[in-house]
Design an enzyme around this catalytic site. Structure first.
Site, PDB file in Angstrom:
ATOM      1  CG  ASP A 143      -9.342  -0.883   4.505  1.00  0.00           C
ATOM      2  OD1 ASP A 143      -9.150  -1.153   3.304  1.00  0.00           O
ATOM      3  OD2 ASP A 143      -8.585  -1.242   5.422  1.00  0.00           O
TER       4      ASP A 143
ATOM      5  CD  GLN B 224      -3.463  -4.886   6.431  1.00  0.00           C
ATOM      6  OE1 GLN B 224      -3.338  -3.921   5.685  1.00  0.00           O
ATOM      7  NE2 GLN B 224      -4.173  -5.952   6.094  1.00  0.00           N
TER       8      GLN B 224
ATOM      9  CE  LYS C  14      -3.722  -2.641   2.062  1.00  0.00           C
ATOM     10  NZ  LYS C  14      -4.424  -3.118   3.255  1.00  0.00           N
TER      11      LYS C  14
END
Ligand code: NAD
Length: 289
Positions: free
Chosen positions: A118, A95, A51
């Site tokens: 997200d 994450q 990312k």
């Protein structure tokens, strides 16, 4: 036809970079993504590295916040509070998975929905379900983009999704059943309690596998000409590799490839598109300021 997720991700990265270059020229807000990584799970570390690398390639700013596995839930929630209030950060991710002593739901709920790139917060999920403007969850958004860019017809097709997680299977089933393009599918959502999963899969024009079991989808579960989207990322031992493992999907690729009209490989299929979708959401967040 093999769907080249990696190649498509590179194309979109360039498009994003062109847009960011233009924003920079005009003195606008450069997208800035922050990623919080807790612990030393090698798969999570590798996802976060990808990312950050994508951010660099697309001209975004990025901040990586690494914390030891021993961090308390309160400390993590404080970091999230800081990121929520930090004007420089347009969007951020925490994450997953998190260590067992941290409640993932509480963490997700603490993220400001306007920075939830997200797309995991229930506010974004609810808006998605009602077809309202929102941050779509990254993996389903990546898959929708893939279907769109490859001009894969979805209208009136029967789509079978295998797996009902909140981040992949369930939102995928909602997005493809919506009145949109891609969309307008008739969707069957299958899971661990589905009775005869093989016969459900056999009816699929579009089969989306998001289970987490290596090679679960065998050739005799696939209809001739079906579109196969393999979301699974499973590490299996492989002594011939320096790392000692290789990645395989939830689909028995070698057995299914001849039958499929379109198929995504693992790696280089859905994975790079997930990162791409996250970046599209981050640009959207930056532009909405
Ligand atoms: P999850 O573990 O949260 O959910 C798995 C789902 O599969 C559950 O809903 C369960 O009902 C279903 N399932 C389990 N066993 C089953 C069985 N025997 N028959 C039918 N259904 C069964 O998983 P997830 O987070 O949705 O991830 C699924 C896979 O996708 C994993 O391999 C994960 O690593 C991968 N993944 C990939 C990406 C990407 O970017 N490519 C993103 C997210 C997840």
């Amino acid at each position: 036809m093999i769907i080249d997720g990696k190649g498509l991700a590179e194309t979109i990265k360039q498009e994003l970079k062109d847009e960011v270059d233009e924003i920079r020229k005009q003195g606008g807000n450069i997208p800035h993504l922050a990623a919080v990584l807790v612990g030393d799970n090698p798969a999570s570390a590798s996802y976060v590295r990808n990312k950050v690398k994508f951010c660099e390639g697309a001209g975004f700013e990025s901040t990586l916040i690494k914390k030891d596995v021993s961090i308390s839930e309160e400390e993590l929630l404080e970091i999230i509070e800081d990121l929520n209030g930090n004007e420089d950060i347009d969007g951020f991710i925490v994450q997953l998975p998190l260590p067992d002593h941290i409640n993932e739901h509480r963490v997700t709920m603490a993220i400001d929905p306007s920075k939830d790139v997200d797309g995991f917060h229930p506010v974004n999920f609810g808006k998605m379900a009602q077809g309202l403007d929102s941050f779509l969850p990254a993996t389903p958004y990546g898959i929708m983009t893939m279907l769109d860019r490859y001009n894969i017809e979805t209208e009136g097709k029967h789509c079978v999704v295998v797996g009902r997680s909140n981040i992949v299977g369930t939102p995928m089933s909602i997005l493809l059943s919506r009145k949109s393009k891609p969309g307008n599918c008739t969707v069957t959502l299958t899971h661990s309690r589905t009775k005869d999963i093989a016969s459900e899969c056999l009816r699929a024009d579009i089969l989306i596998a998001a289970i987490g079991i290596p090679k679960f989808i065998s050739s005799d579960m696939v209809k001739e000409g079906a579109v196969i989207i393999d979301v699974g990322i499973n590490r299996v031992e492989d002594a011939s590799r320096k790392s000692g493992y290789r990645l395989v999907g939830d689909v028995d690729y070698d057995a299914v490839v001849e039958k499929a009209s379109f198929i995504t490989p693992v790696p280089k299929g859905v994975g790079p598109m997930t990162v791409t979708a996250l970046m599209m959401n981050t640009l959207k967040a930056a532009k909405s300021k």
